[in-house]
Design an enzyme around this catalytic site. Sequence first.
Site, PDB file in Angstrom:
ATOM      1  N   PHE A 127      -5.223   8.733  13.789  1.00  0.00           N
ATOM      2  CA  PHE A 127      -4.195   9.657  13.299  1.00  0.00           C
ATOM      3  C   PHE A 127      -4.690  10.385  12.061  1.00  0.00           C
ATOM      4  CE2 PHE A 127      -2.019   8.153   9.464  1.00  0.00           C
ATOM      5  CZ  PHE A 127      -2.568   6.892   9.337  1.00  0.00           C
ATOM      6  N   GLU A 131      -6.134  15.768   4.221  1.00  0.00           N
ATOM      7  CA  GLU A 131      -7.040  16.921   4.208  1.00  0.00           C
ATOM      8  C   GLU A 131      -7.922  16.820   2.969  1.00  0.00           C
ATOM      9  OE1 GLU A 131      -4.669  20.487   4.611  1.00  0.00           O
ATOM     10  OE2 GLU A 131      -3.976  19.891   6.613  1.00  0.00           O
ATOM     11  N   GLY A 135      -4.010  13.836  -0.045  1.00  0.00           N
ATOM     12  CA  GLY A 135      -3.798  12.607   0.714  1.00  0.00           C
ATOM     13  C   GLY A 135      -2.375  12.117   0.459  1.00  0.00           C
ATOM     14  N   ARG A 284     -21.215 -26.358  -5.487  1.00  0.00           N
ATOM     15  CA  ARG A 284     -22.016 -25.974  -6.647  1.00  0.00           C
ATOM     16  C   ARG A 284     -21.734 -26.928  -7.817  1.00  0.00           C
ATOM     17  NH1 ARG A 284     -26.568 -23.152  -7.812  1.00  0.00           N
ATOM     18  NH2 ARG A 284     -26.468 -22.208  -9.894  1.00  0.00           N
ATOM     19  N   GLU A 379      -2.968   4.019   3.663  1.00  0.00           N
ATOM     20  CA  GLU A 379      -1.518   4.036   3.940  1.00  0.00           C
ATOM     21  C   GLU A 379      -0.704   4.201   2.655  1.00  0.00           C
ATOM     22  OE1 GLU A 379      -1.135   4.150   7.037  1.00  0.00           O
ATOM     23  OE2 GLU A 379      -2.599   2.814   7.966  1.00  0.00           O
ATOM     24  N   THR A 381      -1.348   4.914  -1.805  1.00  0.00           N
ATOM     25  CA  THR A 381      -1.878   4.175  -2.960  1.00  0.00           C
ATOM     26  C   THR A 381      -0.768   3.339  -3.608  1.00  0.00           C
ATOM     27  OG1 THR A 381      -1.310   5.964  -4.466  1.00  0.00           O
ATOM     28  CG2 THR A 381      -3.493   6.064  -3.445  1.00  0.00           C
ATOM     29  N   GLU A 383       0.424   3.673  -6.504  1.00  0.00           N
ATOM     30  CA  GLU A 383       1.398   4.539  -7.187  1.00  0.00           C
ATOM     31  C   GLU A 383       2.434   5.058  -6.187  1.00  0.00           C
ATOM     32  OE1 GLU A 383      -1.965   4.753  -7.712  1.00  0.00           O
ATOM     33  OE2 GLU A 383      -1.772   3.744  -9.645  1.00  0.00           O
TER      34      GLU A 383
HETATM   35  C1  LIG Z   1     -11.668   4.592   4.203  1.00  0.00           C
HETATM   36  C2  LIG Z   1     -10.462   5.468   4.304  1.00  0.00           C
HETATM   37  C3  LIG Z   1      -9.826   5.639   5.525  1.00  0.00           C
HETATM   38  C4  LIG Z   1      -8.736   6.504   5.631  1.00  0.00           C
HETATM   39  N1  LIG Z   1      -8.164   6.705   6.868  1.00  0.00           N
HETATM   40  C5  LIG Z   1      -7.215   7.674   7.004  1.00  0.00           C
HETATM   41  C6  LIG Z   1      -6.710   8.026   8.310  1.00  0.00           C
HETATM   42  O1  LIG Z   1      -7.059   7.397   9.315  1.00  0.00           O
HETATM   43  N2  LIG Z   1      -5.849   9.052   8.415  1.00  0.00           N
HETATM   44  C7  LIG Z   1      -5.423   9.762   7.325  1.00  0.00           C
HETATM   45  O2  LIG Z   1      -4.625  10.695   7.487  1.00  0.00           O
HETATM   46  N3  LIG Z   1      -5.858   9.437   6.079  1.00  0.00           N
HETATM   47  C8  LIG Z   1      -6.747   8.414   5.889  1.00  0.00           C
HETATM   48  N4  LIG Z   1      -7.222   8.096   4.639  1.00  0.00           N
HETATM   49  C9  LIG Z   1      -6.767   8.884   3.498  1.00  0.00           C
HETATM   50  C10 LIG Z   1      -5.850   8.105   2.583  1.00  0.00           C
HETATM   51  O3  LIG Z   1      -4.583   7.976   3.187  1.00  0.00           O
HETATM   52  C11 LIG Z   1      -5.801   8.856   1.246  1.00  0.00           C
HETATM   53  O4  LIG Z   1      -7.078   8.729   0.634  1.00  0.00           O
HETATM   54  C12 LIG Z   1      -4.734   8.317   0.344  1.00  0.00           C
HETATM   55  O5  LIG Z   1      -3.460   8.626   0.854  1.00  0.00           O
HETATM   56  C13 LIG Z   1      -4.859   8.896  -1.073  1.00  0.00           C
HETATM   57  O6  LIG Z   1      -4.991  10.274  -1.045  1.00  0.00           O
HETATM   58  P1  LIG Z   1      -6.152  10.997  -1.877  1.00  0.00           P
HETATM   59  O7  LIG Z   1      -7.411  10.298  -1.598  1.00  0.00           O
HETATM   60  O8  LIG Z   1      -6.085  12.449  -1.593  1.00  0.00           O
HETATM   61  O9  LIG Z   1      -5.763  10.741  -3.376  1.00  0.00           O
HETATM   62  P2  LIG Z   1      -4.768  11.648  -4.237  1.00  0.00           P
HETATM   63  O10 LIG Z   1      -3.512  11.873  -3.498  1.00  0.00           O
HETATM   64  O11 LIG Z   1      -5.515  12.831  -4.719  1.00  0.00           O
HETATM   65  O12 LIG Z   1      -4.482  10.683  -5.462  1.00  0.00           O
HETATM   66  C14 LIG Z   1      -5.429  10.465  -6.509  1.00  0.00           C
HETATM   67  C15 LIG Z   1      -4.815   9.490  -7.509  1.00  0.00           C
HETATM   68  O13 LIG Z   1      -3.603  10.059  -8.059  1.00  0.00           O
HETATM   69  C16 LIG Z   1      -2.519   9.167  -7.831  1.00  0.00           C
HETATM   70  N5  LIG Z   1      -1.300   9.978  -7.567  1.00  0.00           N
HETATM   71  C17 LIG Z   1      -1.144  10.932  -6.631  1.00  0.00           C
HETATM   72  N6  LIG Z   1       0.102  11.442  -6.701  1.00  0.00           N
HETATM   73  C18 LIG Z   1       0.742  10.777  -7.689  1.00  0.00           C
HETATM   74  C19 LIG Z   1       2.063  10.831  -8.244  1.00  0.00           C
HETATM   75  N7  LIG Z   1       2.990  11.655  -7.762  1.00  0.00           N
HETATM   76  N8  LIG Z   1       2.361  10.000  -9.273  1.00  0.00           N
HETATM   77  C20 LIG Z   1       1.435   9.134  -9.763  1.00  0.00           C
HETATM   78  N9  LIG Z   1       0.176   9.023  -9.278  1.00  0.00           N
HETATM   79  C21 LIG Z   1      -0.161   9.847  -8.251  1.00  0.00           C
HETATM   80  C22 LIG Z   1      -2.920   8.335  -6.616  1.00  0.00           C
HETATM   81  O14 LIG Z   1      -2.207   7.115  -6.591  1.00  0.00           O
HETATM   82  C23 LIG Z   1      -4.412   8.151  -6.886  1.00  0.00           C
HETATM   83  O15 LIG Z   1      -4.592   7.124  -7.824  1.00  0.00           O
HETATM   84  C24 LIG Z   1      -8.257   7.192   4.483  1.00  0.00           C
HETATM   85  C25 LIG Z   1      -8.879   6.985   3.251  1.00  0.00           C
HETATM   86  C26 LIG Z   1      -9.973   6.133   3.141  1.00  0.00           C
HETATM   87  C27 LIG Z   1     -10.628   5.952   1.802  1.00  0.00           C
END
Ligand SMILES: Cc1cc2nc3c(=O)[nH]c(=O)nc-3n(C[C@H](O)[C@H](O)[C@H](O)COP(=O)(O)OP(=O)(O)OC[C@H]3O[C@@H](n4cnc5c(N)ncnc54)[C@H](O)[C@@H]3O)c2cc1C
Length: 401
Positions: A127, A131, A135, A284, A379, A381, A383
Amino acid sequence: MTRLAQTEGLTDIQREILSTVRDFVDKEILPVATELEHRDEYPAQIVEGLKELGVFGLMIPEEYGGLGESLLTYALTVEEIARGWMSVSGIINTHFIVAYMLKQHGTQEQKDYFLPKMAAGEIRGAFSMSEPALGSDVSAISSKGVRDGDDYVLNGQKMWLTNGGSSTLVAVLCRTDEGHPEGTAPHKSMTTFLVEKEAGFGEVRPGLTIPGKIDKMGYKGVDTTELIMDGLRIPADRVLGGQTGRGFYHMMDGVEVGRVNVAARGCGVAQRAFELGVSYAQQRHTFGKPIAQHQAIQFKLAEMATKVEAAHAMMVNAARKKDSGQRNDLEAGMAKYLASEYCKEVVEDAFRIHGGYGFSKEYEIERLYREAPMLLIGEGTAEIQKMIIGRRLLEEYRIQA
Ligand SMILES: Cc1cc2nc3c(=O)[nH]c(=O)nc-3n(C[C@H](O)[C@H](O)[C@H](O)COP(=O)(O)OP(=O)(O)OC[C@H]3O[C@@H](n4cnc5c(N)ncnc54)[C@H](O)[C@@H]3O)c2cc1C
């Protein structure tokens, strides 16, 4: 080794499934996991074994060839598998989410077509919401689907697809403004498209490219990819549920069960870390006795085991709530948050117990140490979980003005 994380009130069938899976994990996964992970090799043989066990169809209704089991059975199965190797649980997790979305929201034709093949593991799901630029903030997606005759034409770039290369069906979230007046809330103008494709990399369908695997610090073996849509034509009957504008809800529903699943993975990895820590601590010796006899190490083990128990109890509670037909976003958010944080802490304590050897690739804890952080992100973070939990608490505890 099995004193922790017991679950009361399981049926005989649930016990039998779990004992079969545990046996499979001990015999087929644990002995090869670290080696395959270090080679970043897809565990094809393990996946075949899981197909035979029926794990890919665990929650798919019996009428479609699945086992028709509950979310609890599924989550406990995932916990066992993650205890063996977290990447393997990742291979089934996105499949499970897509099958769940189809079961809950698909048209009858979509269910009849996809679910039997998914139950057999012939079609495997991924799924895609995230982008490159987002995320957490799903409402900001920019990938777009525009109606053209009997098709939709999709354009945009997606990021972080777990199983992006190995899957043959991707549920892709796109913006579709069609039929929705100017100014419609962003989450009401999104649509889930069921995109079938070849497994592999490169152009896997006209207009659809999976460039290659993203090189990750851990969670290896399972492929994580980008996905590029450039004039990708999808027939209108491959809009999930046959209705545009419902995609955000579909995905959030899928992610809610996915959160229980991630919590279960955290429980499994933490259990394995505890097993490794408690075993090493008795072997150990320092200052004339096993390190387990030093109170500081015993306290660590006590804290680790308490966290394993607490995370398991919350994960089971969240799964049971969903199985009873109730809304479980609060419980799933709490379970996911707690289990992933505790998992990271338990793994770190097991790593510390190993002293310098924990830093060696010869020891399994090195792999777990690189795997646990993924659970803090996937799924949603920590936060984002806390935002969900906080909002729900304020709904429940609203005071009368
Ligand atoms: C190995 C891996 C597998 C994945 N698989 C999938 C998949 O199968 N399908 C899919 O769709 N996605 C997938 N993801 C994406 C994942 O869901 C996102 O990385 C995640 O939701 C975080 O989004 P981001 O990386 O853009 O971080 P960002 O959204 O940019 O966030 C960066 C930081 O800011 C914090 N933050 C963001 N908004 C707020 C707020 N409003 N208040 C306070 N803090 C905030 C976050 O907690 C984080 O610490 C995967 C990611 C990884 C690493």
